[in-house]
Design a protein around this motif. Structure first.
Motif, PDB file in Angstrom:
ATOM      1  N   PRO A  70       6.106  -1.698  -9.556  1.00  0.00           N
ATOM      2  CA  PRO A  70       6.875  -0.728 -10.361  1.00  0.00           C
ATOM      3  C   PRO A  70       7.535   0.368  -9.541  1.00  0.00           C
ATOM      4  O   PRO A  70       8.494   0.983 -10.005  1.00  0.00           O
ATOM      5  N   ASN A  71       7.053   0.635  -8.330  1.00  0.00           N
ATOM      6  CA  ASN A  71       7.618   1.724  -7.526  1.00  0.00           C
ATOM      7  C   ASN A  71       8.654   1.243  -6.511  1.00  0.00           C
ATOM      8  O   ASN A  71       9.078   2.022  -5.665  1.00  0.00           O
ATOM      9  N   VAL A  72       9.063  -0.015  -6.583  1.00  0.00           N
ATOM     10  CA  VAL A  72       9.937  -0.553  -5.549  1.00  0.00           C
ATOM     11  C   VAL A  72      11.325   0.090  -5.632  1.00  0.00           C
ATOM     12  O   VAL A  72      11.880   0.271  -6.720  1.00  0.00           O
ATOM     13  N   ASP A 130       0.831  -1.208   0.000  1.00  0.00           N
ATOM     14  CA  ASP A 130       0.000   0.000   0.000  1.00  0.00           C
ATOM     15  C   ASP A 130       0.863   1.254   0.000  1.00  0.00           C
ATOM     16  O   ASP A 130       0.573   2.229  -0.711  1.00  0.00           O
ATOM     17  N   LEU A 131       1.942   1.244   0.795  1.00  0.00           N
ATOM     18  CA  LEU A 131       2.837   2.406   0.839  1.00  0.00           C
ATOM     19  C   LEU A 131       3.503   2.629  -0.520  1.00  0.00           C
ATOM     20  O   LEU A 131       3.647   3.779  -0.966  1.00  0.00           O
ATOM     21  N   LEU A 132       3.921   1.554  -1.174  1.00  0.00           N
ATOM     22  CA  LEU A 132       4.516   1.701  -2.501  1.00  0.00           C
ATOM     23  C   LEU A 132       3.504   2.228  -3.505  1.00  0.00           C
ATOM     24  O   LEU A 132       3.852   2.989  -4.420  1.00  0.00           O
ATOM     25  N   GLU A 133       2.261   1.826  -3.335  1.00  0.00           N
ATOM     26  CA  GLU A 133       1.218   2.267  -4.272  1.00  0.00           C
ATOM     27  C   GLU A 133       1.019   3.775  -4.205  1.00  0.00           C
ATOM     28  O   GLU A 133       0.737   4.419  -5.223  1.00  0.00           O
ATOM     29  N   TRP A 134       1.179   4.333  -3.000  1.00  0.00           N
ATOM     30  CA  TRP A 134       0.895   5.756  -2.813  1.00  0.00           C
ATOM     31  C   TRP A 134       2.146   6.616  -2.819  1.00  0.00           C
ATOM     32  O   TRP A 134       2.044   7.833  -2.812  1.00  0.00           O
ATOM     33  N   SER A 135       3.339   6.009  -2.800  1.00  0.00           N
ATOM     34  CA  SER A 135       4.569   6.797  -2.736  1.00  0.00           C
ATOM     35  C   SER A 135       5.532   6.346  -3.817  1.00  0.00           C
ATOM     36  O   SER A 135       5.800   5.159  -3.971  1.00  0.00           O
ATOM     37  N   LEU A 136       6.068   7.307  -4.574  1.00  0.00           N
ATOM     38  CA  LEU A 136       7.084   7.034  -5.578  1.00  0.00           C
ATOM     39  C   LEU A 136       8.463   7.441  -5.073  1.00  0.00           C
ATOM     40  O   LEU A 136       9.415   7.483  -5.837  1.00  0.00           O
TER      41      LEU A 136
END
Length: 380
Positions: free
Chosen positions: A88-90, A55-61
């Motif tokens: 994709p944001n990892v 969830d954190l990765l989904e909302w933060s780039l």
């Protein structure tokens, strides 16, 4: 980590504080790890489960590095890093575990994690900070390297297209010259035809030499930059194209033109190519009329070459600058000419665009940035 621009600066650039995604279900272990990372260098965001981390990765780039434990409520063993790495944001990931063996290390690295850290060996804040900092730096270098590789691949593609176009554009006039030479050997042609053939042979040879000179200058111009008088460049190009002007009945009108800053040899070829293009693509039966003027722009110098040709359909205006592209409206377009102009202007941090003018012809618009502070002021 700020985005890396390999063309401008291939070295990594790291923010004052790196953002860390810490995935750890043990609040005690999370607090210990958080406490070991100095606040002036790291900003830590804690997720106590894999789903919370996703969830954190989904909302933060904006994470610079991640630390993930292998024992989470909703993931076991390598499932957590595997699923995180698919996002994709990892950011670069460091696997942390209390039981590390060689097999786990190999499988983790094969997945694509940046490092594997045994909790037992994390005895000082310096060790943990160094591991995370190295992961951030390696990611920055990888990003820069990937950008450089893309630039190299793109350059190779353009170079291959240019070589192919050079071969094509030089082969055609050579074939024509061979045909004229063979015709001159025929006894049955009269002297008037023979003179015309000699004239055509010389004209084709001259145009081929001009094209070859332009190609060589565009590829290998290493001259220094200086202040250049555009009026003098236009006069030089007019002299080089003297026969074309005479044969076509072309005329040119110059208004007051500013000096520009750049490489003299390359910019002369730019002017030569633009004028040659204007003469070649005039409406059949019409004498070319070319006007060269300046336009005011706030942050540079703009030179506009206007002709009275047929213009180009709006959807094809950008096409005329492509290597090997010949829009239907310009069937005789010398593909390297305007593609070369685009390349030179790009190297000068400038731009070139085409637009149709109110006379029904085409404008080629060259925009040059103002001279940078500290650059010399020698005249070309």
């Amino acid at each position: 980590m700020e985005p890396s621009d390999a063309r401008a600066d291939p070295s990594p650039r790291v923010r004052d504080r790196s953002r860390v995604l810490l995935v750890e279900d043990s609040l005690t272990d999370a607090a210990i790890a958080h406490g070991m990372l100095p606040d002036d260098r790291f900003e830590v965001e804690i997720a106590t489960s894999l789903s919370e981390a996703m969830d954190l990765l989904e909302w933060s780039l904006d994470f610079d590095v991640g630390m993930v434990d292998l024992h989470l409520p909703d993931a076991r063993a390598l499932d957590a890093p595997r699923r995180l790495l698919a996002h994709p944001n990892v950011p670069p990931l460091v696997v942390v575990s209390g039981s590390i063996d060689d097999r786990l290390v190999r499988e983790s690295l094969r997945l694509g994690v940046d490092d594997v850290l045994d909790k037992v060996h994390v005895t000082t804040p310096q060790v943990l900070a160094r591991v995370l900092s190295h992961a951030v730096e390696r990611a920055a270098f990888r990003t820069a390297l990937e950008a450089q590789n893309r630039a190299i691949l793109g350059g190779n593609t353009q170079l291959r297209k240019m070589v192919e176009q050079i071969a094509h554009d030089l082969r055609n006039p050579m074939v024509a010259m061979r045909g004229y030479a063979k015709a001159l050997d025929r006894d049955e042609i009269d002297e008037e035809v023979r003179q015309r053939l000699r004239h055509e042979l010389a004209a084709v040879a001259d145009r081929s030499l001009l094209a070859l000179d332009a190609m060589l200058v565009d590829i290998a111009d290493t001259s220094g930059r200086s202040r250049i008088n555009v009026t003098e460049m236009v006069a030089w190009a007019h002299d080089m194209l003297h026969e074309d002007f005479v044969e076509s009945g072309a005329s040119i009108m110059l208004e007051d033109l500013p000096d520009v800053w750049g490489q003299p040899a390359s910019l002369r070829q730019v002017v030569l190519n633009v004028l040659h293009n204007a003469i070649r693509h005039c409406t059949p039966g019409t004498q070319p009329r070319i006007r060269v003027r300046a336009e005011l722009v706030p942050d540079g110098e703009r030179i506009v070459f206007s002709d009275n040709g047929p213009g180009v359909p709006r959807a094809q205006l950008e096409t005329i600058f492509g290597l090997g592209e010949r829009p239907p409206a310009m069937p005789g377009h010398a593909a390297l000419g305007l593609a070369s102009v685009r390349g030179v202007m790009t190297r000068h941090n400038g731009t070139v665009i085409a637009r149709n003018n109110d006379r029904g012809g085409l404008d080629i618009v060259l925009t040059f940035p103002r001279r940078r502070p500290g650059e010399g002021d020698a005249r070309a």
